[in-house]
Design a protein around this motif. Structure first.
Motif, PDB file in Angstrom:
ATOM      1  N   ARG A  30       0.913  -1.392  -0.021  1.00  0.00           N
ATOM      2  CA  ARG A  30       0.114   0.020  -0.020  1.00  0.00           C
ATOM      3  C   ARG A  30       0.742   1.306  -0.104  1.00  0.00           C
ATOM      4  N   TRP A  31       2.041   1.318   0.648  1.00  0.00           N
ATOM      5  CA  TRP A  31       3.048   2.211   0.725  1.00  0.00           C
ATOM      6  C   TRP A  31       3.762   2.637  -0.443  1.00  0.00           C
ATOM      7  N   THR A  32       3.824   1.490  -1.341  1.00  0.00           N
ATOM      8  CA  THR A  32       4.755   1.445  -2.650  1.00  0.00           C
ATOM      9  C   THR A  32       4.474   2.646  -3.440  1.00  0.00           C
ATOM     10  N   PRO A  33       3.310   3.088  -3.971  1.00  0.00           N
ATOM     11  CA  PRO A  33       3.118   4.125  -5.065  1.00  0.00           C
ATOM     12  C   PRO A  33       3.106   5.530  -4.346  1.00  0.00           C
ATOM     13  N   PHE A  77      22.646   3.700  -3.906  1.00  0.00           N
ATOM     14  CA  PHE A  77      21.443   4.047  -4.467  1.00  0.00           C
ATOM     15  C   PHE A  77      21.920   4.910  -5.654  1.00  0.00           C
ATOM     16  N   LEU A  78      23.310   5.462  -5.606  1.00  0.00           N
ATOM     17  CA  LEU A  78      23.659   6.346  -6.657  1.00  0.00           C
ATOM     18  C   LEU A  78      24.462   5.699  -7.843  1.00  0.00           C
ATOM     19  N   GLU A 113      15.030   2.550  -5.391  1.00  0.00           N
ATOM     20  CA  GLU A 113      14.574   3.507  -4.480  1.00  0.00           C
ATOM     21  C   GLU A 113      13.598   2.983  -3.342  1.00  0.00           C
ATOM     22  N   PHE A 114      12.825   2.029  -3.780  1.00  0.00           N
ATOM     23  CA  PHE A 114      11.696   1.484  -2.553  1.00  0.00           C
ATOM     24  C   PHE A 114      12.885   0.733  -1.604  1.00  0.00           C
ATOM     25  N   ILE A 120      16.457   2.129   4.847  1.00  0.00           N
ATOM     26  CA  ILE A 120      16.638   3.248   5.819  1.00  0.00           C
ATOM     27  C   ILE A 120      15.631   3.530   6.942  1.00  0.00           C
ATOM     28  N   SER A 121      14.380   3.291   6.410  1.00  0.00           N
ATOM     29  CA  SER A 121      13.327   3.390   7.621  1.00  0.00           C
ATOM     30  C   SER A 121      13.539   2.233   8.727  1.00  0.00           C
TER      31      SER A 121
END
Length: 186
Positions: A30-33, A77-78, A113-114, A120-121
Motif C-alpha cells: 500500500r505504501w509503494t506508490p 542508490f547512486l 528507490e523502494f 533507511i526506515s
C-alpha cells in the motif's frame, strides 16, 4: 503421541506468523506508490531518532553506525547496477549515451528507490529501539566521531562524483519527458 499433539500447535504458530507477514507485506504494498509520503515518513523517523539522541545526550556510537549505514545505502542508490568501471571492453570503458544517435541504456540503480527507503526506515527504527537500552550507550568523545563521519562522507562522495563524471551518468532524472494521453476524436 507427543508428536501428534505438538504438530497442531506448531501449525497454529506458523499460520500466525505467516498471517502477520502477509499483513506486513500488504502494508508495504500500500505504501509503494506513495513516494513522497514514504520519504516524509522516513525523514520524520530520522528526526525522532536525532531528537531522542539529543535530548538523552547519548548513544553516539549508535548514531555513528546509523550514519555510516545510511551513507552506504546512499552510495548504493547512486551507483549503477552494472558498474561501468568493471566492464572494461575498450580503453575507456562503456559510457552512457550522450547524443540522440547513440543506443539508449537506462540508468538502473544497484539499490532501487523502494529498497533504499525501506532499508533507511527499518534501520532508523532499529536505531530508535537501541536508544532504549543502556548497553548501547557507550561513552565516547562525540566530536571525533562527527569529524570522522564528515571526512568519510567527503572522501566517499568525491570518489562517487568522479565515477559519475568519468562514466557520464547522472542517477537523477530531473527533466524526464512525460507522455500524455492523446484525446481520441469521436
Amino acid at each position: 503421541m507427543m508428536n501428534e499433539e505438538s504438530a497442531p500447535s506448531r501449525n497454529v504458530v506458523s499460520q500466525f506468523f505467516k498471517r502477520i507477514s502477509q499483513l506486513y507485506q500488504l502494508q508495504l504494498d500500500r505504501w509503494t506508490p506513495h513516494t513522497k509520503v514514504r520519504w516524509v515518513a522516513a525523514i520524520v523517523l530520522i528526526l525522532i531518532f536525532l531528537l531522542r539522541v539529543f535530548t538523552k545526550q547519548g548513544w553516539y556510537i549508535v548514531t555513528y553506525a546509523l550514519g555510516i549505514y545510511h551513507l552506504n545505502l546512499f552510495i548504493a542508490f547512486l551507483t549503477p547496477k552494472i558498474d561501468p568501471a568493471l566492464d572494461l571492453d575498450d580503453d575507456q570503458g562503456p559510457e552512457l549515451p550522450t547524443r540522440s544517435n547513440e543506443e539508449f541504456r537506462p540508468f538502473i540503480r544497484r539499490l532501487p528507490e523502494f529498497k533504499f527507503w525501506y532499508a533507511i526506515s527499518k534501520s532508523t527504527v532499529i536505531g530508535i529501539i537501541c536508544t532504549f537500552f543502556e548497553a548501547f550507550n557507550v561513552p565516547v568523545f562525540w566530536p571525533i566521531l562527527v569529524m570522522y563521519f564528515i571526512t568519510l562522507f567527503c572522501i566517499t562522495m568525491k570518489r562517487q562524483i568522479r565515477h559519475m563524471i568519468k562514466y557520464r551518468y547522472l542517477p537523477f532524472t530531473h527533466s524526464k519527458p512525460r507522455y500524455q494521453a492523446v484525446p481520441t476524436e469521436k
